[in-house]
Motif scaffolding. Structure first.
Motif, PDB file in Angstrom:
ATOM      1  N   TYR A   1       0.640  -1.241   0.304  1.00  0.00           N
ATOM      2  CA  TYR A   1       0.018   0.089  -0.066  1.00  0.00           C
ATOM      3  C   TYR A   1       1.052   0.966  -0.071  1.00  0.00           C
ATOM      4  N   ALA A   2       1.921   1.534   0.418  1.00  0.00           N
ATOM      5  CA  ALA A   2       3.043   2.114   0.709  1.00  0.00           C
ATOM      6  C   ALA A   2       3.136   2.659  -0.319  1.00  0.00           C
ATOM      7  N   ASP A   3       4.139   1.287  -0.980  1.00  0.00           N
ATOM      8  CA  ASP A   3       4.688   1.668  -2.340  1.00  0.00           C
ATOM      9  C   ASP A   3       3.977   1.846  -3.078  1.00  0.00           C
ATOM     10  N   GLY A   4       2.933   1.031  -3.853  1.00  0.00           N
ATOM     11  CA  GLY A   4       1.837   1.892  -4.626  1.00  0.00           C
ATOM     12  C   GLY A   4       0.896   3.350  -4.698  1.00  0.00           C
ATOM     13  N   TRP A   5       1.651   3.306  -3.845  1.00  0.00           N
ATOM     14  CA  TRP A   5       0.732   4.938  -3.047  1.00  0.00           C
ATOM     15  C   TRP A   5       1.405   5.840  -4.010  1.00  0.00           C
ATOM     16  N   SER A   6       2.543   5.746  -3.653  1.00  0.00           N
ATOM     17  CA  SER A   6       3.413   7.257  -3.761  1.00  0.00           C
ATOM     18  C   SER A   6       4.624   6.141  -5.837  1.00  0.00           C
ATOM     19  N   VAL A   7       3.609   5.470  -6.182  1.00  0.00           N
ATOM     20  CA  VAL A   7       3.586   5.350  -7.405  1.00  0.00           C
ATOM     21  C   VAL A   7       4.134   6.419  -8.540  1.00  0.00           C
ATOM     22  N   GLY A   8       5.482   6.337  -8.765  1.00  0.00           N
ATOM     23  CA  GLY A   8       5.566   7.723 -10.116  1.00  0.00           C
ATOM     24  C   GLY A   8       6.051   9.079  -9.947  1.00  0.00           C
ATOM     25  N   ASN A   9       5.478   9.677 -10.693  1.00  0.00           N
ATOM     26  CA  ASN A   9       6.588  10.990 -10.396  1.00  0.00           C
ATOM     27  C   ASN A   9       5.043  11.988  -9.583  1.00  0.00           C
ATOM     28  N   LEU A  10       3.618  11.375  -9.912  1.00  0.00           N
ATOM     29  CA  LEU A  10       2.788  11.757  -8.817  1.00  0.00           C
ATOM     30  C   LEU A  10       2.767  10.676  -8.101  1.00  0.00           C
ATOM     31  N   ASN A  11       1.435  10.460  -7.413  1.00  0.00           N
ATOM     32  CA  ASN A  11       0.702   9.591  -6.122  1.00  0.00           C
ATOM     33  C   ASN A  11      -0.469   9.418  -7.014  1.00  0.00           C
ATOM     34  N   PHE A  12      -0.919   7.923  -6.214  1.00  0.00           N
ATOM     35  CA  PHE A  12      -2.529   7.994  -6.905  1.00  0.00           C
ATOM     36  C   PHE A  12      -3.081   8.832  -5.730  1.00  0.00           C
ATOM     37  N   SER A  13      -3.341   9.754  -4.739  1.00  0.00           N
ATOM     38  CA  SER A  13      -4.025  10.733  -5.173  1.00  0.00           C
ATOM     39  C   SER A  13      -5.173  11.458  -5.994  1.00  0.00           C
ATOM     40  N   LYS A  14      -3.708  11.820  -6.434  1.00  0.00           N
ATOM     41  CA  LYS A  14      -3.914  12.143  -8.150  1.00  0.00           C
ATOM     42  C   LYS A  14      -4.703  12.042  -9.165  1.00  0.00           C
ATOM     43  N   TYR A  15      -4.362  10.464  -9.030  1.00  0.00           N
ATOM     44  CA  TYR A  15      -5.043   9.631  -9.859  1.00  0.00           C
ATOM     45  C   TYR A  15      -6.366   9.667  -9.329  1.00  0.00           C
ATOM     46  N   PHE A  16      -6.816   9.459  -8.209  1.00  0.00           N
ATOM     47  CA  PHE A  16      -8.177   8.966  -7.724  1.00  0.00           C
ATOM     48  C   PHE A  16      -9.335  10.673  -8.214  1.00  0.00           C
ATOM     49  N   VAL A  17      -7.983  11.819  -7.958  1.00  0.00           N
ATOM     50  CA  VAL A  17      -9.051  13.365  -8.034  1.00  0.00           C
ATOM     51  C   VAL A  17      -9.215  13.375 -10.024  1.00  0.00           C
TER      52      VAL A  17
ATOM     53  N   GLY B   1      -3.238   4.473 -14.021  1.00  0.00           N
ATOM     54  CA  GLY B   1      -1.821   4.066 -12.647  1.00  0.00           C
ATOM     55  C   GLY B   1      -1.799   2.792 -12.715  1.00  0.00           C
ATOM     56  N   LEU B   2      -2.940   2.019 -12.436  1.00  0.00           N
ATOM     57  CA  LEU B   2      -3.214   0.445 -11.870  1.00  0.00           C
ATOM     58  C   LEU B   2      -1.878  -0.330 -13.152  1.00  0.00           C
ATOM     59  N   ASN B   3      -2.335   1.028 -14.327  1.00  0.00           N
ATOM     60  CA  ASN B   3      -1.597  -0.511 -15.638  1.00  0.00           C
ATOM     61  C   ASN B   3      -0.412  -0.066 -15.425  1.00  0.00           C
ATOM     62  N   SER B   4       0.414   0.583 -15.489  1.00  0.00           N
ATOM     63  CA  SER B   4       1.624   1.485 -15.076  1.00  0.00           C
ATOM     64  C   SER B   4       2.317   0.087 -13.874  1.00  0.00           C
ATOM     65  N   PHE B   5       1.396  -0.464 -13.156  1.00  0.00           N
ATOM     66  CA  PHE B   5       2.432  -1.438 -12.313  1.00  0.00           C
ATOM     67  C   PHE B   5       2.474  -3.411 -13.348  1.00  0.00           C
ATOM     68  N   LEU B   6       2.099  -2.945 -14.735  1.00  0.00           N
ATOM     69  CA  LEU B   6       2.426  -3.652 -15.318  1.00  0.00           C
ATOM     70  C   LEU B   6       3.006  -3.834 -16.365  1.00  0.00           C
ATOM     71  N   ASP B   7       4.182  -4.852 -16.685  1.00  0.00           N
ATOM     72  CA  ASP B   7       4.960  -4.874 -17.597  1.00  0.00           C
ATOM     73  C   ASP B   7       5.496  -5.851 -17.750  1.00  0.00           C
ATOM     74  N   GLN B   8       4.404  -6.093 -19.082  1.00  0.00           N
ATOM     75  CA  GLN B   8       4.507  -7.566 -19.528  1.00  0.00           C
ATOM     76  C   GLN B   8       6.530  -8.117 -20.415  1.00  0.00           C
TER      77      GLN B   8
END
Lengths: 302, 442
Positions: free
Chosen positions: A81-97, A254-261
């Motif tokens: 949860y900690a890693d996921g929330w702060s992913v990328g140059n932004l974080n998930f709070s921005k994606y939720f908004v 944001g969820l898609n960015s966790f995947l990398d085939q």
């Protein structure tokens, strides 16, 4: 109104002599009830299991994500949860908004445009009404992929790519034939005598729509809002095409960015954030479910 | 790393690709513009690549270094996972609004070359705007389209390899694989291991459905997989021979059964090799490190990369090139060329990128990453050394024709599995594969 409502309830029966023979002891009913509920609970568990498994996996360390079918594990961690929330140059709070902005825009647009269109098709008389309604319904048969590229070209030439406009503005022009159809069918069941009495009281079309039809259509409105919410919230292709910059990303991107085939996927953090992204949907469902019930209660005439 | 594993995602990509490319046909307007890439570097460019979160972070770090060297340039970025990346790229290509700098792979490039949505880069290389002197010629050829022109500059190379769980192999009594081998040796290696492996563990992946294993088998025999017309270059008899080999292995319980193979989770970090249920896997050579990390979490043993079996014509390991190209709708070619030159050749930037998308093509970068003082983990360095060995063996190149992505991989996997599941005979499946594929290729 009261009589209509109570009509479906069991009519009182006069006791007959043979009833005594067929009447079963009260214990039997309890057993039946227990069996019925046990079966229902089992089915519910089967349906919920994948979801529960995902929630369970989101609390496991990364390299044990696919440890098995069990819901539980030896070690639990909140790291995902900690890693996921702060992913990328932004974080998930921005994606939720961002997701919330698009979703609210689509809901408002659909409720506004689809209900007005539906009112017109259900209540007004105008030339080619049936043909036009047929054409609206026909758009439901058109696969999304057919219009994907023409739409992209138009929005690109309008300079709308990389803004929220392509994902929200079209919904203010009643593009979802499914909801128009749903509301037309609903409004047709409302008695026209109410419209007529409103007209006698001095209402125009707007007055009838706003004061009579809308309050009585709450169930249809609730259904439309709920479906629009789920579709907009879960949409990946639309945001993928129209929101390439990462500061406009939605939750699904944001969820898609966790995947990398072609590299390393981080499924633990994916499941953690997917669990969080489900919360608004569940919350909205609970809220609109109450609306549905209320809607039915206030439109007892139906 | 560059080999897609998820077939379902690819099917979706192929669908959008088909629609996208059909509609581009109307937008074709004469030959693509060509430029020597000389001019003022400045303004804005868009850069697009595929990858997940960790690659995004590394790529952004390289872009920051580029912007420090060229402060007058503004760089806008776009990224998505491999399948989604190409979904978006196809739609952008069809509306002639591709980002200036687009990441390409040799499997995909001819779909774009055919529709003239990419600029040839030969003149930019000739003028010195893009330096390719540090890239071995055989590796640079990976960036050429079927017309022989250069359409992207490979910066990262994936190669297919066999991954061997040596701990399982020791337990099974066959030991580590030899330096090089042929197909007969390979088959007897996995056959011998079968009896002593624990229940639920298999000796080798279902190679019959893996197009890369087939290329290795074909190329090693000197068979041209695709001919000059962009059609299938091998015969039905040859495909039957290859598929029979694997059907036998599956029947004997040596290779992964079809049902398990169909259910395998995608990604090198989640597959059966990473979970310790497989002794020999067919994977991109640069997934060694990733697979090992998952395996370590389960105490599942030690992995080692092995070469594909050689054939009578020599080495079967083909290279898969990824790199950046320039779209034909780009209005800032000099800056785009400067970016590609920087991304491919800047040693500091590429050391920071840490070979995240395959082995670096620039030999200076490769030397720096494999040097004594490199910060790369040992396994990652082993990967790069394996690449060096393969690339020095002059590996043959497969020319993937237009239409390849929309049809070949799905048809190959599906038709093989129709036989494996007993729904078609081998003859029927081979016929159906040839009909489906040749109708869409070229």
């Amino acid at each position: 109104m009261t009589t209509t409502l109570s009509a479906p309830s069991q009519p009182t029966r006069i006791p007959r002599p043979w009833d005594a023979r067929t009447q079963r002891p009260a214990g039997n009913r309890v057993v039946k009830g227990i069996i019925k509920h046990a079966v229902l609970l089992c089915v519910l568990l089967i349906m919920l299991y994948p979801l529960l498994w995902m929630v369970g996996a989101s609390f496991r360390p990364g390299n044990q994500t696919f440890a098995g079918l069990s819901l539980f594990s030896d070690t639990y961690t909140l790291q995902n949860y900690a890693d996921g929330w702060s992913v990328g140059n932004l974080n998930f709070s921005k994606y939720f908004v961002n997701s919330a902005i698009i979703t609210i825009g689509q809901i408002v647009g659909n409720l506004f445009a689809c209900s007005l269109t539906a009112y017109a098709f259900a209540r007004l008389e105008f030339p080619f009404k049936r043909v036009l309604f047929g054409m609206v319904i026909a758009t439901m048969l058109l696969p999304q992929h057919v219009t994907l590229i023409p739409k992209y070209i138009i929005f690109n030439q309008m300079g709308w790519v990389d803004t929220y406009l392509p994902l929200t503005v079209p919904h203010f022009f009643a593009v979802d034939a499914f909801f128009i159809f749903l509301m037309v069918q609903f409004i047709r069941t409302l008695p026209t005598s109410l419209d007529e009495s409103a007209r006698i009281d001095g209402c125009g079309h707007w007055g009838i729509f706003w004061r009579i039809i809308m309050p009585m259509s709450l169930p249809a409105i609730g259904t439309t809002a709920m479906f629009t919410f789920v579709w907009a919230w879960n949409d990946l292709l639309g945001p993928l095409l129209y929101l390439p910059s990462s500061d406009l990303w939605t939750v699904s991107l944001g969820l898609n960015s966790f995947l990398d085939q072609t590299g390393q996927s981080t499924y633990g953090t994916l499941f953690a954030m997917a669990t969080l992204s489900l919360a608004p949907i569940v919350g909205f469902f609970i809220a609109s479910q109450r609306l549905l019930v209320e809607g039915i209660a206030t439109t007892g005439l139906k | 790393m560059t080999k897609p594993r998820s077939r379902r995602l690819l099917a979706g990509a192929a669908l959008v690709l088909g629609v996208a490319l059909t509609s581009t046909a109307c937008l074709n307007q004469g030959p693509a513009a060509s430029s020597d890439g000389q001019g003022e570097v400045g303004g804005t460019i868009q850069v697009a690549w595929w990858g997940g979160e960790s690659r995004n972070a590394k790529t952004n770090a390289v872009i920051e270094q580029f912007n420090e060297d060229f402060p007058e340039v503004t760089t806008e970025t776009q990224s998505a996972d491999y399948a989604q990346y190409f979904n978006r790229l196809n739609v952008q290509a069809s509306s002639r609004s591709l980002p200036c700098v687009v990441q390409m792979q040799d499997r995909q490039v001819n779909d774009y070359v055919k529709r003239q949505t990419l600029q040839p880069l030969d003149d930019m290389v000739a003028s010195g705007a893009i330096d390719t002197s540090k890239i071995p010629p055989a590796v640079l050829d990976g960036g050429r389209g079927s017309d022989g022109k250069l359409y992207f500059i490979p910066y990262g190379i994936a190669w297919d390899a066999l991954m061997v769980n040596t701990t399982l192999a020791e337990e099974a009594g066959v030991g580590a694989p030899p330096e090089s081998w042929d197909w007969d040796q390979f088959v007897s290696y996995v056959s011998q291991a079968k009896d002593r492996l624990p229940d639920g563990t298999y000796a080798v992946a279902a190679g019959g459905e893996e197009q890369n294993a087939f290329y290795a088998w074909a190329v090693g025999q000197g068979i041209e997989v695709f001919n000059a017309e962009g059609q299938l270059g091998f015969t039905k008899e040859q495909l039957k021979e290859y598929w029979s080999l694997w059907l036998d292995l599956q029947e004997q319980g040596i290779a992964l059964p079809p049902d398990m193979s169909a259910e395998e989770p995608p990604g090198a970090d989640q597959g059966y090799l990473a979970t310790g249920q497989l002794m020999v896997g067919v994977l991109p050579g640069n997934s060694l490190y990733v697979s090992q990390q998952t395996l370590d979490g389960r105490d599942g043993g030690q992995l080692q990369a092995a070469r594909y079996p050689d054939g009578p014509a020599g080495i079967g390991n083909i290279l898969v090139a990824s790199g950046f190209g320039i779209s034909s709708n780009c209005d800032n070619v000099p800056t785009s060329a400067a970016f590609i030159d920087f991304f491919t050749n800047d040693v500091d930037a590429q050391v920071a990128f840490a070979a995240d998308n395959g082995a670096p093509t620039n030999t200076d970068v490769l030397d720096a990453l494999t040097a004594e003082d490199s910060e790369l983990p040992d396994l990652k360095r082993d990967e790069l050394e394996q690449y060096r060995a393969i690339s020095e063996d002059n590996p043959p190149k497969v020319n993937y024709p237009p239409g390849f992505n929309a049809v070949f991989q799905q048809a190959f996997t599906r038709n093989y599995n129709e036989v494996a599941f007993g729904r078609l005979t081998l003859d029927q499946a081979v016929d159906s594969f040839f009909n489906e594929t040749n109708a869409s290729l070229g």
